[in-house]
Design a protein around this motif. Structure first.
Motif, PDB file in Angstrom:
ATOM      1  N   PRO A  34       0.739  -1.223  -0.158  1.00 18.52           N
ATOM      2  CA  PRO A  34       0.134   0.040  -0.088  1.00 18.52           C
ATOM      3  C   PRO A  34       0.867   1.379  -0.082  1.00 18.52           C
ATOM      4  CG  PRO A  34      -0.870  -1.616   1.514  1.00 18.52           C
ATOM      5  CD  PRO A  34       0.443  -1.937   1.085  1.00 18.52           C
ATOM      6  N   ALA A  35       2.120   1.073   0.351  1.00 20.44           N
ATOM      7  CA  ALA A  35       3.060   2.411   0.688  1.00 20.44           C
ATOM      8  C   ALA A  35       3.637   2.733  -0.867  1.00 20.44           C
ATOM      9  CB  ALA A  35       4.118   2.110   1.772  1.00 20.44           C
ATOM     10  N   GLU A  36       3.503   1.886  -1.684  1.00 23.91           N
ATOM     11  CA  GLU A  36       4.117   2.101  -2.851  1.00 23.91           C
ATOM     12  C   GLU A  36       3.607   3.530  -3.605  1.00 23.91           C
ATOM     13  OE1 GLU A  36       5.966  -2.313  -4.053  1.00 23.91           O
ATOM     14  OE2 GLU A  36       3.998  -1.570  -5.122  1.00 23.91           O
TER      15      GLU A  36
ATOM     16  N   GLU B  46       7.900   5.892   8.303  1.00 24.60           N
ATOM     17  CA  GLU B  46       6.981   4.898   8.926  1.00 24.60           C
ATOM     18  C   GLU B  46       7.143   3.629   8.768  1.00 24.60           C
ATOM     19  OE1 GLU B  46       3.433   6.689   7.229  1.00 24.60           O
ATOM     20  OE2 GLU B  46       3.808   8.682   8.005  1.00 24.60           O
ATOM     21  N   LEU B  47       7.671   3.194   7.463  1.00 26.16           N
ATOM     22  CA  LEU B  47       7.670   1.526   7.489  1.00 26.16           C
ATOM     23  C   LEU B  47       8.923   1.116   8.056  1.00 26.16           C
ATOM     24  CD1 LEU B  47       7.423   1.547   3.383  1.00 26.16           C
ATOM     25  CD2 LEU B  47       5.737   0.537   5.228  1.00 26.16           C
ATOM     26  N   LYS B  48      10.041   2.140   8.296  1.00 26.03           N
ATOM     27  CA  LYS B  48      11.022   1.602   9.082  1.00 26.03           C
ATOM     28  C   LYS B  48      10.894   1.423  10.620  1.00 26.03           C
ATOM     29  CE  LYS B  48      15.098   3.937   8.071  1.00 26.03           C
ATOM     30  NZ  LYS B  48      15.851   4.887   7.995  1.00 26.03           N
TER      31      LYS B  48
ATOM     32  N   GLN C 151      12.167  -1.287  -4.288  1.00 27.55           N
ATOM     33  CA  GLN C 151      12.344   0.225  -3.749  1.00 27.55           C
ATOM     34  C   GLN C 151      11.971   0.533  -2.375  1.00 27.55           C
ATOM     35  OE1 GLN C 151      13.769   1.962  -5.780  1.00 27.55           O
ATOM     36  NE2 GLN C 151      13.357   1.326  -7.861  1.00 27.55           N
ATOM     37  N   LEU C 152      11.022  -0.399  -1.594  1.00 24.61           N
ATOM     38  CA  LEU C 152      10.690   0.282  -0.440  1.00 24.61           C
ATOM     39  C   LEU C 152      11.107  -0.943   0.718  1.00 24.61           C
ATOM     40  CD1 LEU C 152       7.261   1.492  -0.602  1.00 24.61           C
ATOM     41  CD2 LEU C 152       9.280   2.684  -0.297  1.00 24.61           C
ATOM     42  N   ALA C 153      10.933  -2.276   0.256  1.00 21.67           N
ATOM     43  CA  ALA C 153      11.032  -3.210   1.609  1.00 21.67           C
ATOM     44  C   ALA C 153      12.524  -3.485   1.839  1.00 21.67           C
ATOM     45  CB  ALA C 153      10.666  -4.848   0.921  1.00 21.67           C
TER      46      ALA C 153
ATOM     47  N   CYS D 231      17.906  -3.392   5.191  1.00 24.22           N
ATOM     48  CA  CYS D 231      18.576  -4.579   4.533  1.00 24.22           C
ATOM     49  C   CYS D 231      19.032  -4.226   3.257  1.00 24.22           C
ATOM     50  CB  CYS D 231      17.741  -5.717   4.567  1.00 24.22           C
ATOM     51  SG  CYS D 231      17.227  -6.517   6.237  1.00 24.22           S
ATOM     52  N   ALA D 232      18.919  -2.844   2.893  1.00 25.18           N
ATOM     53  CA  ALA D 232      19.268  -2.301   1.578  1.00 25.18           C
ATOM     54  C   ALA D 232      20.846  -2.078   1.373  1.00 25.18           C
ATOM     55  CB  ALA D 232      18.668  -0.799   1.322  1.00 25.18           C
ATOM     56  N   ALA D 233      21.304  -2.373   0.059  1.00 23.05           N
ATOM     57  CA  ALA D 233      22.421  -2.121  -0.366  1.00 23.05           C
ATOM     58  C   ALA D 233      22.814  -0.454  -0.705  1.00 23.05           C
ATOM     59  CB  ALA D 233      22.935  -2.935  -1.477  1.00 23.05           C
TER      60      ALA D 233
END
Length: 407
Positions: A26-28, A50-52, A91-93, A99-101
């Motif tokens: 939903p956040a996309e 907010e997701l973080k 792009q978001l998760a 856990c993003a490079a």
């Protein structure tokens, strides 16, 4: 080899899948709307923070780091299916779960090779998601597929101060456009004339606000600026000075550190790529049952059925190879899994590019538009045929290893 998920993995998968459904997907659209209203395109949309916060509250945080002291303490085999899930919304998760490079690789470097002061100053805020980072290796003037070509110089100051002087130009430095990017790990040569070409390089920590560091421009990837990733910048180091204590590990250890960093990075990319392929298959199937052409649903057309069937077979093959590689990394180490790491790095991006390309074809004009995620998924997957070593470098190394058996 037992690839059955253990109880902890199953529990984390269930929580992560629910998090994706309830919050990430939903956040996309929300993130896209918020980004359009930001003062700078490089600022972070509020929904990402907010997701973080929600991911951290749910314990879905730093899942990539096997070090139980700093991360979730998961094995590669446990993390693999989780990375696949986050790859469905690349792009978001990954950012939402920290856990993003390139932050993941940089945190691994600091956890493994950093001293206590470096960990305190840089690793801890990275683990907390308070700052971002960048890894500065690739250069525009040399073939960076061969890391021994690097020309950036890291020299001891000649004025008697206990400092390094860094001079060079880097590009496609992922994350560097993000204003939260506070630290660069810079690879350059401390001993350019040394007899061992793999002992000429070192790595140093360079704060972004160091005098002499200039982020010159954002580099596009197939026209995308990749805002969520923090962009990919061209960065100039013009006699930038940092204390010698900013050296990571030892002088001459940069090449070995880079190899240690890239092993997990390559498998993480492949795990997420499988998630991207699964998203593409889902989008294909939804399109196939909802659109009609020449009097029949697209899903009743033989060529579309072939695309979907081939995509499913390919993903199942890739997943098994990636899981085998993860298992080997856990049981015999990265060096023992070297062949398999190279194999998945060759096979996964090119196969996923083909799957996404079929999905684009099925969506027609919509497939290349901003209304669906396929074009951006394609750009990301195609880039991974170059990033972390182009296919041809891995093929060359893998072939040599095979031929060596017969010499």
């Amino acid at each position: 080899m037992d690839f059955a998920f253990d109880a902890r993995t199953e529990e984390l998968r269930a929580r992560l899948l629910a998090f994706m459904d309830e919050y990430v997907y939903p956040a996309e659209a929300v993130a896209q709307e918020q980004r359009a209203a930001l003062a700078s395109p490089w600022d972070t949309p509020a929904v990402v923070e907010e997701l973080k916060a929600e991911a951290r509250r749910q314990g879905l945080w730093n899942l990539f780091l096997p070090d139980a002291e700093h991360g979730a303490g998961l094995t590669n085999l446990q993390y693999a299916p989780l990375a696949e899930i986050t790859g469905r919304s690349p792009q978001l998760a990954p950012t939402a779960t920290n856990c993003a490079a390139p932050d993941t690789g940089n945190m691994e470097v600091l956890a493994q090779f950093g001293d206590e002061r470096q960990k305190k100053q840089w690793l801890e805020p990275l683990l907390a998601g308070e700052i971002r980072s960048a890894f500065a290796m690739t250069e525009p003037e040399v073939a960076s597929s061969d890391a021994t070509n690097i020309t950036t110089r890291i020299e001891r100051a000649s004025d008697g101060t206990d400092e390094y002087v860094i001079t060079g130009r880097k590009w496609y430095i992922s994350g560097a456009m993000n204003p939260d990017c506070k630290i660069f790990i810079v690879m350059g040569k401390t001993d350019p004339g040394g007899p061992d070409i793999r002992r000429q390089q070192s790595m140093v920590l360079v704060p972004r606000d160091t005098p002499g560091v200039t982020v010159e421009r954002a580099m596009r990837v197939f026209g995308y600026e990749d805002h969520y990733h923090g962009g990919h910048a061209e960065v100039v180091f013009d006699h930038a000075r940092v204390p010698v204590s900013h050296l990571i590990g030892e002088e001459g250890g940069g090449f070995a550190i880079a190899q240690a960093r890239l092993g997990p990075g390559r498998i993480h990319h492949c795990m997420r790529l499988i998630g991207m392929a699964e998203r593409a298959i889902e989008l294909m199937c939804r399109r196939a049952v909802s659109r009609t052409a020449f009097g029949r649903a697209l899903g009743q057309q033989g060529v579309v059925q072939n695309w979907i069937a081939d995509a499913r077979v390919t993903v199942e093959q890739l997943r098994l190879l990636v899981l085998k590689t993860a298992w080997l990394m856990d049981t015999v180490g990265n060096r023992g899994a070297h062949t398999e790491i190279q194999a998945i790095k060759i096979a996964t991006p090119r196969a996923v590019v083909d799957i996404i390309d079929r999905a684009v074809q099925l969506y027609g004009a919509g497939g290349v538009s901003q209304d669906f995620p396929l074009a951006e998924l394609y750009a990301g997957a195609r880039t991974l045929m170059i990033a972390d070593g182009p296919d041809e470098v891995h093929q060359r190394s893998l072939a040599r290893r095979e031929l060596k058996k017969y010499l």
